[in-house]
Motif scaffolding. Sequence first.
Motif, PDB file in Angstrom:
ATOM      1  N   ALA A 251      -3.460 -11.949  -2.169  1.00  0.00           N
ATOM      2  CA  ALA A 251      -3.371 -12.216  -0.749  1.00  0.00           C
ATOM      3  C   ALA A 251      -3.071 -11.335   0.045  1.00  0.00           C
ATOM      4  O   ALA A 251      -3.469 -10.481   1.012  1.00  0.00           O
ATOM      5  CB  ALA A 251      -2.878 -13.783  -0.469  1.00  0.00           C
ATOM      6  N   ASP A 252      -1.707 -10.630  -0.190  1.00  0.00           N
ATOM      7  CA  ASP A 252      -1.089  -9.645   0.552  1.00  0.00           C
ATOM      8  C   ASP A 252      -1.976  -8.344   0.529  1.00  0.00           C
ATOM      9  O   ASP A 252      -2.215  -7.696   1.569  1.00  0.00           O
ATOM     10  CB  ASP A 252       0.350  -9.371  -0.274  1.00  0.00           C
TER      11      ASP A 252
ATOM     12  N   ARG B 221      -5.290  -8.022   0.339  1.00  0.00           N
ATOM     13  CA  ARG B 221      -6.362  -8.388   1.140  1.00  0.00           C
ATOM     14  C   ARG B 221      -6.107  -8.222   2.461  1.00  0.00           C
ATOM     15  O   ARG B 221      -6.665  -7.565   3.002  1.00  0.00           O
ATOM     16  CB  ARG B 221      -6.900  -9.607   0.814  1.00  0.00           C
ATOM     17  N   GLU B 222      -4.859  -8.872   2.762  1.00  0.00           N
ATOM     18  CA  GLU B 222      -4.510  -8.782   4.187  1.00  0.00           C
ATOM     19  C   GLU B 222      -3.866  -7.337   4.631  1.00  0.00           C
ATOM     20  O   GLU B 222      -4.220  -6.955   5.742  1.00  0.00           O
ATOM     21  CB  GLU B 222      -3.217  -9.685   4.445  1.00  0.00           C
ATOM     22  N   GLY B 223      -3.578  -6.493   3.618  1.00  0.00           N
ATOM     23  CA  GLY B 223      -3.316  -5.049   3.857  1.00  0.00           C
ATOM     24  C   GLY B 223      -4.521  -4.218   3.913  1.00  0.00           C
ATOM     25  O   GLY B 223      -4.204  -3.013   3.996  1.00  0.00           O
TER      26      GLY B 223
END
Length: 480
Positions: A452-453, A455-457
């Motif tokens: 998830a990190d 993707r968010e980055g």
Amino acid sequence: MIPSRLVPGFLLGLALLIAQAVGAHARAAPESFADLADKVSPAVVNITTSTTVASIGFGDGGPIVPEGSPFEDFFRDFMERNGPGGDQRRPQRSSALGSGFVISEDGFIVTNNHVIEQADEISIEFMDGRELPAEVVGTDPNTDLALLKVEAEAPLPFVSWGDSDKSRVGDWVLAVGNPLGQGFSVSAGIVSARGRALSGSYDDFIQTDAAINRGNSGGPLFNMDGAVIGVNTAILSPNGGSIGIGFAMSSRVAENVIHQLKEFGETRRGWLGVRIQDVTDDVAEAIGLDNARGALVTDVPDGPAEEAGMKAGDVITSFDGVEVGDTRELVQQVGNTDVGKAVRVIVYRDGKTETLMVTLGRRETAEGAVPAAASEDAGEAQDADVLGMTVTALTPQIVEEMGLDPDEAGLLVKAVDESSEAYEKGLREGDIITQAGQVAVASVDEFEARVADAREGGRKSILLLIRRGGEPRFVALTLE
């Protein structure tokens, strides 16, 4: 018997032999190679080895023959003649032929390791007909090189090393040796390619169309100045004869190895103490590297790199002031660096570069080093489907069933969707995921959080560190 090493596949064999010219009539040639041949040939030698081998015979009990059989008397007489103590059970002598060249007036001679391997006696024949016994100073199977020594009453003619890095594709070269045991022979060709690798970590072969035939092994490949730029070693051939694809170990590698054998009687290669893999385009994107270059560190066991602060996930971009293109370049650079030397190593880590000072160890004494396993809390067992894989946290029971190190931590891959990118890139059931996004993961929640990190980055892919049978490997998976 001539030593050989073959690579199977559609009758394409890799025989350990040496080079001779083919197809010279198809291109313009120098007016003559005669002066060059006269200059260098006295330093080239024929090598004959002798080895004791056990002969084939009956077992201790001899053949089993029914009592009263008409063959009983025949076999009794045969075993009396040829059985225990008989001529057929005596050790036999096996001979092999090769080539070599003198590199100093006091009698040091270079050849291939496979020419003299396991030999009991080594005889050196010079161009003028003299024969001298030789002793082995040292060998290096990794580069198939060996150094011999003879004692002569007078200084011997010798040849010097040249700089193989200055040779260009298309340059003329001359091979001198003992093809097929026919005696001194000269053949010409060109440099067909450089930087060829066959099977070794330290390979740096010059490819030439000079014909390589049995008995030429260990002979020199000369440039037009009469300097040795290669040690003829192998050919690519369907039948053991030359088809114009020959290989000579470059003087860049050979000179350093021979120097170590002469000084120490063995090789002493530098050791960095890391496991590495090439940086692919998707891996470069996953870690934010501008292009696919350098060597990606997959593991750092106890050793020089660990003491200097290197970490798994670092990308080595420069070693001792030389840019690192890929893992092969790094292995050669480290191996050719003196043991005990302190070198600057530049690594790419977390989006920036860092410089580490590493004091190299010795590879030969560290070959059995076993990397320390990561120690993390294994967390609670739970399954999850992530990036085409079904994963679960390692538990003490799983660790015991799989025979893993008790301190092993990470995620077990229980299944891989065969239509997924993970399967395409080689992930399989039983693999262990120890890192995601260059951070250790010991639970499904940690793994999903790292995905998830990423993707968010804004990452297009995420880098996973996989262990299979204890061997680490990085794999970049696209984020859907």
